[in-house]
Design a protein around this motif. Structure first.
Motif, mmCIF file in Angstrom:
data_model
loop_
_atom_site.group_PDB
_atom_site.id
_atom_site.type_symbol
_atom_site.label_atom_id
_atom_site.label_comp_id
_atom_site.label_asym_id
_atom_site.label_seq_id
_atom_site.Cartn_x
_atom_site.Cartn_y
_atom_site.Cartn_z
ATOM 1 N N PRO A 257 -65.318 7.465 68.064
ATOM 2 C CA PRO A 257 -64.569 7.028 66.872
ATOM 3 C C PRO A 257 -63.156 6.576 67.167
ATOM 4 N N ASP A 258 -62.709 6.714 68.438
ATOM 5 C CA ASP A 258 -61.321 6.383 68.762
ATOM 6 C C ASP A 258 -61.197 5.197 69.711
ATOM 7 N N ALA A 259 -62.298 4.746 70.312
ATOM 8 C CA ALA A 259 -62.220 3.695 71.325
ATOM 9 C C ALA A 259 -61.680 2.397 70.733
ATOM 10 N N VAL A 260 -60.783 1.756 71.474
ATOM 11 C CA VAL A 260 -60.191 0.478 71.066
ATOM 12 C C VAL A 260 -60.398 -0.506 72.209
ATOM 13 N N SER A 261 -60.994 -1.645 71.916
ATOM 14 C CA SER A 261 -61.294 -2.646 72.944
ATOM 15 C C SER A 261 -60.067 -3.498 73.228
ATOM 16 N N VAL A 262 -59.129 -2.914 73.964
ATOM 17 C CA VAL A 262 -57.906 -3.619 74.325
ATOM 18 C C VAL A 262 -58.266 -4.784 75.250
ATOM 19 N N LEU A 286 -51.912 -1.484 69.088
ATOM 20 C CA LEU A 286 -51.927 -0.045 69.372
ATOM 21 C C LEU A 286 -50.851 0.678 68.581
ATOM 22 N N ARG A 287 -49.703 0.041 68.385
ATOM 23 C CA ARG A 287 -48.665 0.667 67.556
ATOM 24 C C ARG A 287 -49.129 0.791 66.110
ATOM 25 N N LEU A 288 -49.773 -0.250 65.597
ATOM 26 C CA LEU A 288 -50.245 -0.203 64.213
ATOM 27 C C LEU A 288 -51.334 0.843 64.017
ATOM 28 N N LEU A 289 -52.168 1.049 65.035
ATOM 29 C CA LEU A 289 -53.268 2.012 64.929
ATOM 30 C C LEU A 289 -52.850 3.435 65.265
ATOM 31 N N ALA A 290 -51.637 3.609 65.796
ATOM 32 C CA ALA A 290 -51.193 4.927 66.264
ATOM 33 C C ALA A 290 -51.304 6.037 65.212
ATOM 34 N N PRO A 291 -51.047 5.779 63.920
ATOM 35 C CA PRO A 291 -51.166 6.872 62.933
ATOM 36 C C PRO A 291 -52.573 7.452 62.838
ATOM 37 N N LYS A 293 -54.632 7.988 65.497
ATOM 38 C CA LYS A 293 -55.075 8.390 66.836
ATOM 39 C C LYS A 293 -56.223 9.386 66.717
ATOM 40 N N GLY A 294 -57.288 9.122 67.447
ATOM 41 C CA GLY A 294 -58.501 9.936 67.364
ATOM 42 C C GLY A 294 -59.564 9.312 66.482
ATOM 43 N N GLN A 295 -59.156 8.364 65.617
ATOM 44 C CA GLN A 295 -60.075 7.705 64.684
ATOM 45 C C GLN A 295 -59.818 6.193 64.628
ATOM 46 N N ARG A 296 -59.280 5.633 65.691
ATOM 47 C CA ARG A 296 -58.867 4.225 65.641
ATOM 48 C C ARG A 296 -60.060 3.269 65.537
ATOM 49 N N GLN A 297 -61.173 3.598 66.165
ATOM 50 C CA GLN A 297 -62.348 2.733 66.039
ATOM 51 C C GLN A 297 -62.855 2.729 64.596
ATOM 52 N N ARG A 298 -62.750 3.851 63.919
ATOM 53 C CA ARG A 298 -63.172 3.894 62.516
ATOM 54 C C ARG A 298 -62.297 2.971 61.665
ATOM 55 N N ILE A 300 -60.764 0.280 62.706
ATOM 56 C CA ILE A 300 -61.181 -1.091 63.052
ATOM 57 C C ILE A 300 -62.476 -1.453 62.333
ATOM 58 N N ARG A 301 -63.406 -0.507 62.293
ATOM 59 C CA ARG A 301 -64.686 -0.769 61.636
ATOM 60 C C ARG A 301 -64.483 -0.942 60.129
ATOM 61 N N LEU A 302 -63.587 -0.170 59.542
ATOM 62 C CA LEU A 302 -63.302 -0.308 58.115
ATOM 63 C C LEU A 302 -62.650 -1.651 57.809
ATOM 64 N N ILE A 303 -61.773 -2.105 58.685
ATOM 65 C CA ILE A 303 -61.149 -3.410 58.508
ATOM 66 C C ILE A 303 -62.229 -4.498 58.481
ATOM 67 N N GLY A 304 -63.199 -4.391 59.374
ATOM 68 C CA GLY A 304 -64.284 -5.368 59.394
ATOM 69 C C GLY A 304 -65.168 -5.285 58.168
#
Length: 325
Positions: A257-262, A286-291, A293-298, A300-304
């Motif tokens: 749930p936290d992986a980010v495809s940098v 990464l700065r925008l997603l920092a709040p 942390k631990g759920q960044r992939q979620r 991203i998925r919600l944005i999509g």
């Protein structure tokens, strides 16, 4: 439970007319959580002509390889859960993969959207979005490597060519024949000319062949890794696999749930558009997603899912084909 394809699908597929379809196994999966089956499982399809996966008439058809052999799964959601049927020598084991594929191990209840109204509203509107996990680590690694530094159209075309030529057809009543991807050993033995015909660049084909030469030891090490950090360390120790590919593998194969495809060509633009109203780069993303942390992939998925990404600005790229030159 009874499973049958919708009336809009043919009763007998091409495969059924030429090969006897084995008996099917069935189950009804009743998740203890909200589930949007199409959004959760659909991300595993590699383009509209993926030889291993098909979505038709509300049914997800998916070919996979299990330790017991190849199989085809068919999943259809209704008000009483998910109706599942499986065919092939690996049918029983394929049924066992369904809960994990549908996000049973995901924990969206741990997610706090915080005060950001955009993400909070997307989370509220999509309670069934789960981050599921595929059981096919080999094909996830291969498809992720094929998608390095090329357009999705190029990667999906290469995947289709290689699976069609070297994959194994699994008889089932799917609307078109489905194939499972080759084994690690079979990937290793694909000749150089076939990679060229598929449009795969030498760095990507070398990465796949080198990874396949290490065989099951790679898969065992990644599968038995205790956490995402160790999985990333093992994956990126392989020549040709970097942070982007590692993240894609962890997202698809393990439901991280936290992986980010940098390093993704479009991802930072989408995240920047959704959260800041303008494009950004990987560091800004990464700065925008920092709040979260631990759920960044979620996030991203919600944005999509909410359609918050950057609108397309130009016609789709049509790369020049150099394979016959």
């Amino acid at each position: 439970m009874t499973f049958s394809p919708p009336r809009t699908l043919p009763r007998r597929s091409v495969v059924e007319r030429s090969v006897r379809v084995p008996a099917r196994r069935e189950m009804r999966y009743r998740p203890r959580h909200d589930l949007d089956l199409m959004r959760t499982v659909g991300i595993h399809r590699r383009g509209g002509t993926d030889p291993t996966m098909l979505v038709a008439g509300g049914v997800i058809w998916r070919a996979l390889r299990t330790p017991a052999g190849p199989a085809v799964l068919a999943l259809r959601q209704n008000t009483d859960g998910v109706l599942v049927a499986a065919w092939g020598s690996g049918a029983a084991e394929a049924l066992d993969t369904v809960p994990r594929l549908c996000g049973a191990e995901d924990r969206p209840e741990d997610f706090d959207p915080g005060v950001n109204p955009i993400i909070a509203e997307a989370h509220r509107r999509h309670p069934g979005l789960r981050i599921g996990a595929s059981s096919g680590l080999t094909e996830v690694i291969v498809s992720a490597v094929l998608e390095q530094k090329v357009t999705a159209m190029q990667a999906y075309g290469a995947w289709r060519y290689l699976i069609t030529r070297y994959g194994e057809t699994v008889p089932s009543p799917a609307p078109r024949p489905l194939r499972v991807a080759p084994t690690w050993d079979q990937w290793r033995r694909i000749p150089s000319w076939a990679w060229h015909r598929a449009g795969v660049e030498p760095p990507q084909s070398r990465t796949i062949v080198l990874a396949a030469s290490r065989g099951s030891s790679v898969l065992d090490a990644v599968q038995s890794a205790p956490d995402a950090g160790e999985r990333e360390r093992i994956l990126t120790s392989l020549v040709g696999i970097g942070p982007w590919t590692s993240a894609e593998v962890r997202i698809r194969a393990f439901g991280d749930p936290d992986a980010v495809s940098v390093g993704d060509f479009h991802l930072a633009h989408h995240v920047g558009h959704a959260l800041a109203g303008q494009r950004t780069d990987d560091a800004g993303m990464l700065r925008l997603l920092a709040p979260w942390k631990g759920q960044r992939q979620r996030v991203i998925r919600l944005i999509g899912a909410a359609g918050l990404g950057e609108p397309r600005r130009a016609p789709r790229l049509h790369p020049e084909d150099h394979r016959d030159r």
